[in-house]
Design an enzyme around this catalytic site. Sequence first.
Site, PDB file in Angstrom:
ATOM      1  N   LEU A  15       0.837  -1.207   0.000  1.00 42.96           N
ATOM      2  CA  LEU A  15       0.000   0.000   0.000  1.00 42.96           C
ATOM      3  C   LEU A  15       0.870   1.255   0.000  1.00 42.96           C
ATOM      4  CD1 LEU A  15      -2.691  -1.103   2.613  1.00 42.96           C
ATOM      5  CD2 LEU A  15      -2.543  -1.597   0.157  1.00 42.96           C
ATOM      6  N   ARG A  22       1.541  13.976   7.486  1.00 42.98           N
ATOM      7  CA  ARG A  22       2.391  14.318   8.644  1.00 42.98           C
ATOM      8  C   ARG A  22       3.860  14.514   8.280  1.00 42.98           C
ATOM      9  NH1 ARG A  22      -0.205   9.359  12.008  1.00 42.98           N
ATOM     10  NH2 ARG A  22      -0.755   8.770   9.863  1.00 42.98           N
ATOM     11  N   THR A  87      -7.120   2.097   4.103  1.00 39.43           N
ATOM     12  CA  THR A  87      -6.289   0.937   3.755  1.00 39.43           C
ATOM     13  C   THR A  87      -7.118  -0.213   3.184  1.00 39.43           C
ATOM     14  OG1 THR A  87      -6.411   0.332   6.104  1.00 39.43           O
ATOM     15  CG2 THR A  87      -4.391   1.406   5.364  1.00 39.43           C
ATOM     16  N   ASN A 236       5.458   7.912   9.860  1.00 37.65           N
ATOM     17  CA  ASN A 236       4.420   8.907   9.549  1.00 37.65           C
ATOM     18  C   ASN A 236       4.973  10.324   9.504  1.00 37.65           C
ATOM     19  OD1 ASN A 236       2.289   6.989   9.407  1.00 37.65           O
ATOM     20  ND2 ASN A 236       2.270   6.904  11.635  1.00 37.65           N
ATOM     21  N   ARG A 449      57.533  31.731 -21.474  1.00 36.31           N
ATOM     22  CA  ARG A 449      57.447  32.698 -20.375  1.00 36.31           C
ATOM     23  C   ARG A 449      58.442  33.798 -20.648  1.00 36.31           C
ATOM     24  NH1 ARG A 449      59.678  28.020 -16.401  1.00 36.31           N
ATOM     25  NH2 ARG A 449      61.887  28.375 -16.693  1.00 36.31           N
TER      26      ARG A 449
HETATM   27  C1  UD1 Z   1      -2.309   1.729   9.748  1.00 37.29           C
HETATM   28  C2  UD1 Z   1      -3.281   0.744  10.432  1.00 37.29           C
HETATM   29  C3  UD1 Z   1      -2.901   0.645  11.890  1.00 37.29           C
HETATM   30  C4  UD1 Z   1      -1.467   0.189  12.044  1.00 37.29           C
HETATM   31  C5  UD1 Z   1      -0.521   1.112  11.243  1.00 37.29           C
HETATM   32  C6  UD1 Z   1       0.874   0.505  11.221  1.00 37.29           C
HETATM   33  C7  UD1 Z   1      -5.452   0.844   9.313  1.00 37.29           C
HETATM   34  C8  UD1 Z   1      -6.826   1.373   9.377  1.00 37.29           C
HETATM   35  N1  UD1 Z   1      -4.633   1.189  10.293  1.00 37.29           N
HETATM   36  O1  UD1 Z   1      -2.516   3.006  10.344  1.00 37.29           O
HETATM   37  O2  UD1 Z   1      -3.759  -0.275  12.573  1.00 37.29           O
HETATM   38  O3  UD1 Z   1      -1.092   0.165  13.416  1.00 37.29           O
HETATM   39  O4  UD1 Z   1      -0.972   1.262   9.891  1.00 37.29           O
HETATM   40  O5  UD1 Z   1       1.813   1.384  10.690  1.00 37.29           O
HETATM   41  O6  UD1 Z   1      -5.132   0.089   8.425  1.00 37.29           O
HETATM   42  N2  UD1 Z   1      -2.627   3.903   2.249  1.00 37.29           N
HETATM   43  C9  UD1 Z   1      -3.139   3.797   0.967  1.00 37.29           C
HETATM   44  N3  UD1 Z   1      -4.396   4.233   0.714  1.00 37.29           N
HETATM   45  C10 UD1 Z   1      -5.195   4.771   1.678  1.00 37.29           C
HETATM   46  C11 UD1 Z   1      -4.673   4.878   2.992  1.00 37.29           C
HETATM   47  C12 UD1 Z   1      -3.405   4.431   3.244  1.00 37.29           C
HETATM   48  O7  UD1 Z   1      -2.460   3.311   0.065  1.00 37.29           O
HETATM   49  O8  UD1 Z   1      -6.328   5.143   1.356  1.00 37.29           O
HETATM   50  C13 UD1 Z   1      -1.258   3.432   2.513  1.00 37.29           C
HETATM   51  C14 UD1 Z   1      -0.326   4.547   2.934  1.00 37.29           C
HETATM   52  O9  UD1 Z   1       0.346   5.080   1.821  1.00 37.29           O
HETATM   53  C15 UD1 Z   1       0.621   3.839   3.896  1.00 37.29           C
HETATM   54  C16 UD1 Z   1      -0.196   2.668   4.436  1.00 37.29           C
HETATM   55  O10 UD1 Z   1      -1.297   2.515   3.564  1.00 37.29           O
HETATM   56  O11 UD1 Z   1       1.749   3.343   3.238  1.00 37.29           O
HETATM   57  C17 UD1 Z   1      -0.696   2.921   5.858  1.00 37.29           C
HETATM   58  O12 UD1 Z   1      -1.497   4.093   5.856  1.00 37.29           O
HETATM   59  P1  UD1 Z   1      -1.461   5.135   7.053  1.00 37.29           P
HETATM   60  O13 UD1 Z   1      -2.425   6.215   6.759  1.00 37.29           O
HETATM   61  O14 UD1 Z   1      -0.089   5.506   7.387  1.00 37.29           O
HETATM   62  O15 UD1 Z   1      -2.085   4.221   8.221  1.00 37.29           O
HETATM   63  P2  UD1 Z   1      -1.877   4.388   9.777  1.00 37.29           P
HETATM   64  O16 UD1 Z   1      -2.731   5.486  10.288  1.00 37.29           O
HETATM   65  O17 UD1 Z   1      -0.423   4.449  10.112  1.00 37.29           O
HETATM   66 CA    CA Z   2       1.413   4.605   8.883  1.00 37.42          CA
END
Ligand code: UD1
Ligand code: CA
Length: 464
Positions: A15, A22, A87, A236, A449
């Site tokens: 993902l 942040r 996610t 983050n 020179r």
């Molecule tokens: C997520 C988890 C959390 C976990 C943490 C670990 C969920 C709801 N939460 O939270 O339980 O402890 O990771 O680091 O899954 N991303 C996408 N598309 C989206 C949203 C996110 O591709 O719509 C990708 C982001 O680019 C990132 C990863 O998913 O690489 C995690 O997303 P992020 O928003 O950082 O999740 P956390 O709030 O950290």
């Molecule tokens: Ca994260």
Amino acid sequence: MRKEKTMADLAAIVLAAGKGTRMKSSRVKVMHELCGRPMVDFAVRAAREAGAGRLVLVTGHQSESVRDYFAADGHITCALQEEQLGTGHAVACGLPLLAGFGGDVLILCGDAPLVQGETLRQLAAEHRRSGAAVTVLTALVDDPTGYGRVLRRDDGTVARIVEEKDASPEERAVGEINSGIYCVAADFLREAVAGLGNDNAQGEYYLTDIIAAAVSSGRACRPLTVRDAEEIAGINDRLQLAAAAAVMRRRINGAHMLAGVTIVDPATTYIDAGVVIGADSVIQPNSHIRGASTIGSGCVIGPSAVVDSCTLHDGVTVKAGSVLAESVVHHHAAIGPMAHLRPGTELHPHVKIGNFVETKKAVMGEGSKASHLTYLGDAVIGADVNIGCGTITCNYDGKRKHRTVIEDGAFIGSDVQLVAPVTVGKNALVAAGTTVTKNVPADSLAIARTPQVNKEGWVKKKSE
Ligand code: UD1
Ligand code: CA
């Protein structure tokens, strides 16, 4: 009879669509680098090391930059998540690229670069052994702030994962966190992701909700707890990026030391992932070895040297404060202190480049020396040539670059300017202070020179 699952039965979804608000950056989070590589690259490599045959990358924010980076990799396909709805939604966007796939899927976060291939391999093995619908990688930490909390059932399996923003005070007190890394049976994943809702504090489709869905349909989610929590750290913000980079550096330096490289002070030695260093080389403090660099055996680098995308053969010395980029240095050449090798430099064996010497697109033959204060650009220099202090190749006429050729055995005196294009022939001698504007034939002396005049008593008379 149940067929044994093979590596071909393992796929991965990484993902990488989120913006990374942040980070406070104009660059998408997963392309921020540690140890010379974007963080998402580490997750991709770990998945591959674990045996994932097919790799799906879910991109969204600045998807072009992420896709471009992996463009040459034929095993990766990219899915676009146009709007970042969470996610769970991201996985739903990636799944069509695994249509017809009936094995297990590793799910990784592009912002968690410290997870190791071996750990993912264990995750997949444990998943297969137990037959669970979902196996999640977790860790026990002192400070779970920011992570989803893992809520277990009495039998030790996972009941659900609750995001911090949705958690009650008691749930927040739980010290077991979700890595965001899972192994899930593909068939179950398709079904579970299709059923996700977004009724939560962030209004997102949480992937974590597939766990409660598994449990309520009578299936199990099992945790695999890593021994070392730092392995699952998510990045983050830039504080976490620096912390993760420090962990990665420790690993990289540790591996080099165990392979026979002396690193005098690992805390101040910065070696990019993928750099190769031979045994019995010594890396002095505050040195940076970057990019696709290869260093031979018995080299001494630093202190405070920067070597970027170079090949150094055995026994090379790079002394304090030298900066080398995109250059090739053959065995037992010595560089610095405070020398600058710019792209396209090639130094043959036993060449000596001394302090305040700059080279660019310059080839020096075996045993040649430029020991002090010199600029050699667009130059082809033979073997056993001596370049005197203060020599300058005048390679640029304001519009175009021109080449200087100095043949074997020539001696260039101090403070010589070579106005290119120009050739100094074999064993020729250029006198100190000469501005060379014409070719110098082999075995000849070039001198240009004004003859010296001494006016005796001149100073004394003037002051009277
Ligand atoms: C997520 C988890 C959390 C976990 C943490 C670990 C969920 C709801 N939460 O939270 O339980 O402890 O990771 O680091 O899954 N991303 C996408 N598309 C989206 C949203 C996110 O591709 O719509 C990708 C982001 O680019 C990132 C990863 O998913 O690489 C995690 O997303 P992020 O928003 O950082 O999740 P956390 O709030 O950290
Ligand atoms: Ca994260």
